[in-house]
Design a protein around this motif. Structure first.
Motif, short mmCIF file in Angstrom:
data_model
loop_
_atom_site.label_atom_id
_atom_site.label_comp_id
_atom_site.label_asym_id
_atom_site.label_seq_id
_atom_site.Cartn_x
_atom_site.Cartn_y
_atom_site.Cartn_z
N SER A 1 -0.21 -59.18 25.91
CA SER A 1 -0.52 -58.17 27.00
C SER A 1 -1.36 -56.90 26.90
O SER A 1 -1.74 -56.60 27.90
CB SER A 1 0.90 -57.67 27.62
N ASP A 2 -1.45 -56.53 25.59
CA ASP A 2 -2.33 -55.16 25.31
C ASP A 2 -3.79 -55.75 24.80
O ASP A 2 -4.36 -54.69 24.57
CB ASP A 2 -1.61 -54.35 24.16
N TRP A 3 -3.91 -56.75 25.23
CA TRP A 3 -5.56 -57.40 24.95
C TRP A 3 -6.21 -57.49 26.34
O TRP A 3 -5.32 -57.93 27.41
CB TRP A 3 -5.42 -58.62 24.21
N SER A 4 -7.39 -57.35 26.37
CA SER A 4 -8.29 -57.82 27.40
C SER A 4 -9.17 -58.82 27.11
O SER A 4 -9.09 -59.29 26.08
CB SER A 4 -8.93 -56.60 28.19
N ASP B 1 -16.15 -55.11 17.34
CA ASP B 1 -16.61 -55.21 15.91
C ASP B 1 -17.13 -56.43 15.85
O ASP B 1 -16.78 -57.51 16.25
CB ASP B 1 -15.19 -55.25 14.97
N ILE B 2 -18.54 -56.22 15.62
CA ILE B 2 -19.43 -57.62 15.41
C ILE B 2 -18.89 -58.89 14.42
O ILE B 2 -18.76 -59.79 14.67
CB ILE B 2 -20.70 -57.24 14.75
N GLY B 3 -18.24 -58.35 13.38
CA GLY B 3 -17.30 -59.54 12.44
C GLY B 3 -16.13 -60.08 13.17
O GLY B 3 -16.12 -61.17 13.01
N LEU C 1 -9.37 -52.13 18.92
CA LEU C 1 -10.78 -51.95 17.89
C LEU C 1 -9.87 -52.07 16.62
O LEU C 1 -10.49 -52.88 15.61
CB LEU C 1 -11.47 -50.82 17.83
N LYS C 2 -8.53 -51.59 16.19
CA LYS C 2 -8.20 -51.64 14.95
C LYS C 2 -7.77 -53.04 14.49
O LYS C 2 -7.94 -53.55 13.33
CB LYS C 2 -7.05 -50.76 14.95
N ILE C 3 -7.22 -53.78 15.70
CA ILE C 3 -7.01 -55.09 15.41
C ILE C 3 -8.32 -55.99 15.02
O ILE C 3 -8.24 -56.82 14.42
CB ILE C 3 -6.01 -55.63 16.61
N ALA D 1 -11.41 -59.00 11.36
CA ALA D 1 -12.94 -59.24 10.75
C ALA D 1 -12.71 -59.08 9.22
O ALA D 1 -13.24 -59.84 8.39
CB ALA D 1 -13.79 -58.22 11.28
N ARG D 2 -12.22 -58.18 8.85
CA ARG D 2 -11.60 -57.76 7.33
C ARG D 2 -11.04 -59.16 6.55
O ARG D 2 -11.49 -59.54 5.65
CB ARG D 2 -10.89 -56.63 7.23
N ILE D 3 -9.92 -59.65 7.34
CA ILE D 3 -9.27 -60.69 6.56
C ILE D 3 -10.00 -61.84 6.85
O ILE D 3 -10.06 -62.62 5.71
CB ILE D 3 -7.99 -61.25 7.39
N HIS D 4 -10.83 -62.24 7.78
CA HIS D 4 -11.70 -63.29 7.78
C HIS D 4 -12.80 -63.19 6.41
O HIS D 4 -13.33 -64.04 5.96
CB HIS D 4 -12.37 -63.48 9.02
N GLY D 5 -13.39 -62.12 6.46
CA GLY D 5 -14.51 -61.80 5.51
C GLY D 5 -14.12 -62.07 4.08
O GLY D 5 -14.83 -62.72 3.33
#
Length: 181
Positions: free
Chosen positions: A13-16, A122-124, A166-168, A173-177
């Motif tokens: 619900s808090d995502w668009s 975040d591009i990542g 953005l924090k999520i 991106a960091r975890i995937h990287g």
């Protein structure tokens, strides 16, 4: 902003959600330099063919070079570090980030360039989303042509992406990287 369902399904619900075209500079594709009278050169501007964009990331084997003049003529399809590249013909939906180790380059007509310009994205994260089975499957479902499968740039621009805070995005991106390394 789009409230459409994404290929990943229902969103928290808090995502668009947002279309790629809304968060990117002009999404474009390249062309073949020899069509315009340019020749391949031994050393010059990196030129990517679709075989450079693989399921396993960037592959330098398909890389050629074009002159600075050819690159300037084909400026519309120039790529630089951090651009997301998606195959739009043949083996559709393969995704890479243009390598930070390469100087600016160019692409052929079988690759779409997505240059994220939205500071709230975040591009990542976008790379992670587009590199999922669900998005690859989505692109395969909307493919046209049997002998020459393809998706259009309009379809790439209209691709709906989940937009968490953005924090999520940064965390994903960091975890995937860390997994990809």
């Amino acid at each position: 902003m789009s409230d459409k369902l994404t290929p990943l399904g229902e969103l928290p619900s808090d995502w668009s959600s947002v279309e790629l075209g809304e968060i990117s500079a002009f999404i474009t594709k390249g062309s073949t330099p020899t069509t315009y009278g340019f020749h391949w050169v031994e050393d010059g501007v990196p030129f990517l063919r679709s075989e450079c964009v693989s399921d396993n990331g960037f592959i330098a084997d398909g890389l050629s070079c074009i002159s600075e003049d050819a690159n300037n003529y084909l400026k519309r399809s120039e790529v630089r570090s951090g651009d997301i590249l998606i195959t739009i013909t043949g083996n559709i939906g393969r995704v890479i980030l243009y390598p930070y180790s390469l100087s600016p380059g160019n692409i052929n007509q079988h690759i779409a360039r997505v240059r994220v310009v939205d500071d709230d994205i975040d591009i990542g994260y976008i790379y992670c989303v587009l590199n999922t089975y669900e998005y690859r499957n989505y692109y395969n479902r909307i493919t046209t042509g049997l002998a020459y499968p393809q998706i259009s740039l309009a379809q790439v621009r209209e691709t709906v992406i989940p937009k968490p805070p953005l924090k999520i995005q940064n965390r994903i991106a960091r975890i995937h990287g860390s997994i990809d390394q």
